[in-house]
Design a protein around this motif. Structure first.
Motif, short mmCIF file in Angstrom:
data_model
loop_
_atom_site.label_atom_id
_atom_site.label_comp_id
_atom_site.label_asym_id
_atom_site.label_seq_id
_atom_site.Cartn_x
_atom_site.Cartn_y
_atom_site.Cartn_z
N UNK A 3 -0.61 12.12 3.83
CA UNK A 3 -0.65 13.11 2.75
C UNK A 3 0.78 13.42 2.31
N UNK A 4 1.66 13.68 3.26
CA UNK A 4 3.06 13.98 2.93
C UNK A 4 3.70 12.79 2.22
N UNK A 5 3.43 11.58 2.69
CA UNK A 5 4.00 10.38 2.09
C UNK A 5 3.66 10.31 0.60
N UNK A 6 2.42 10.61 0.26
CA UNK A 6 1.96 10.45 -1.13
C UNK A 6 2.13 11.68 -2.01
N UNK A 7 2.41 12.85 -1.41
CA UNK A 7 2.41 14.07 -2.20
C UNK A 7 3.74 14.83 -2.23
N UNK A 8 4.68 14.48 -1.37
CA UNK A 8 5.92 15.23 -1.29
C UNK A 8 7.11 14.36 -1.70
N UNK A 9 8.08 14.97 -2.33
CA UNK A 9 9.25 14.21 -2.78
C UNK A 9 10.00 13.57 -1.61
N UNK A 10 9.96 14.19 -0.45
CA UNK A 10 10.64 13.66 0.73
C UNK A 10 9.73 12.78 1.58
N UNK A 11 8.49 12.59 1.16
CA UNK A 11 7.51 11.85 1.95
C UNK A 11 7.89 10.42 2.26
N UNK A 12 8.59 9.76 1.35
CA UNK A 12 8.96 8.36 1.58
C UNK A 12 9.87 8.21 2.80
N UNK A 13 10.56 9.28 3.19
CA UNK A 13 11.43 9.24 4.37
C UNK A 13 10.62 9.09 5.67
N UNK A 14 9.32 9.37 5.60
CA UNK A 14 8.46 9.23 6.77
C UNK A 14 8.05 7.77 6.99
N UNK A 15 8.30 6.93 6.00
CA UNK A 15 7.96 5.50 6.07
C UNK A 15 9.26 4.69 6.15
N UNK A 16 9.84 4.65 7.32
CA UNK A 16 11.16 4.03 7.49
C UNK A 16 11.20 2.55 7.16
N UNK A 17 10.11 1.82 7.45
CA UNK A 17 10.13 0.37 7.21
C UNK A 17 9.50 -0.01 5.86
N UNK A 18 9.06 0.98 5.08
CA UNK A 18 8.56 0.70 3.74
C UNK A 18 7.25 -0.03 3.66
N UNK A 19 6.42 0.03 4.72
CA UNK A 19 5.15 -0.70 4.71
C UNK A 19 3.98 0.13 4.19
N UNK A 20 4.26 1.37 3.74
CA UNK A 20 3.19 2.21 3.21
C UNK A 20 2.48 3.06 4.25
N UNK A 21 2.92 2.99 5.49
CA UNK A 21 2.35 3.82 6.56
C UNK A 21 3.41 4.77 7.06
N UNK A 22 3.15 6.04 6.94
CA UNK A 22 4.08 7.07 7.39
C UNK A 22 3.92 7.28 8.89
N UNK A 23 5.01 7.57 9.56
CA UNK A 23 5.00 7.93 10.99
C UNK A 23 4.17 6.94 11.81
#
Length: 113
Positions: free
Chosen positions: A89-109
């Motif tokens: 939810x944070x990945x898709x809804x928050x401006x900082x959410x992309x930082x939760x997906x360090x490898x850029x595969x679309x899965x946060x944490x």
């Protein structure tokens, strides 16, 4: 709890003792006030003639309430997030959410998912 939007002032029993705290939480749009919901006593009054809601309906209501409790403020880190669903939810809804997906595969944490 009312001040943080985690509970409601139920005037029938509190006689408005927490009305000010509730007004502040509602104005700040925190906790329950992030989204829309129906007060529990109103819902029960509308469904008093039923023997009880279907389990799937109850789970849907609970799920929507949980999602509504997520907020982009303050920023969170994976260690502060409790589930894969919340992280996504944070990945898709928050401006900082992309930082939760360090490898850029679309899965946060990844440790949660």
């Amino acid at each position: 709890m009312v001040e943080h939007g985690q509970a409601l002032d139920w005037p029938r029993y509190s006689h408005g003792a927490y009305a000010q705290q509730q007004a502040k939480a509602k104005a700040a749009r925190i906790g329950l006030w992030v989204g829309t919901f129906q007060a529990p006593w109103e819902w029960r009054a509308q469904h008093a003639d039923n023997k009880g809601p279907a389990i799937s309906q109850s789970l849907g209501i609970i799920s929507r309430q949980v999602v509504q409790s997520y907020s982009c403020q303050p920023r969170r880190y994976c260690s502060q997030i409790g589930s894969c669903e919340e992280a996504q939810w944070y990945l898709h809804n928050c401006s900082w959410g992309r930082k939760l997906d360090r490898d850029g595969d679309g899965r946060a944490c990844e440790t949660l998912c």
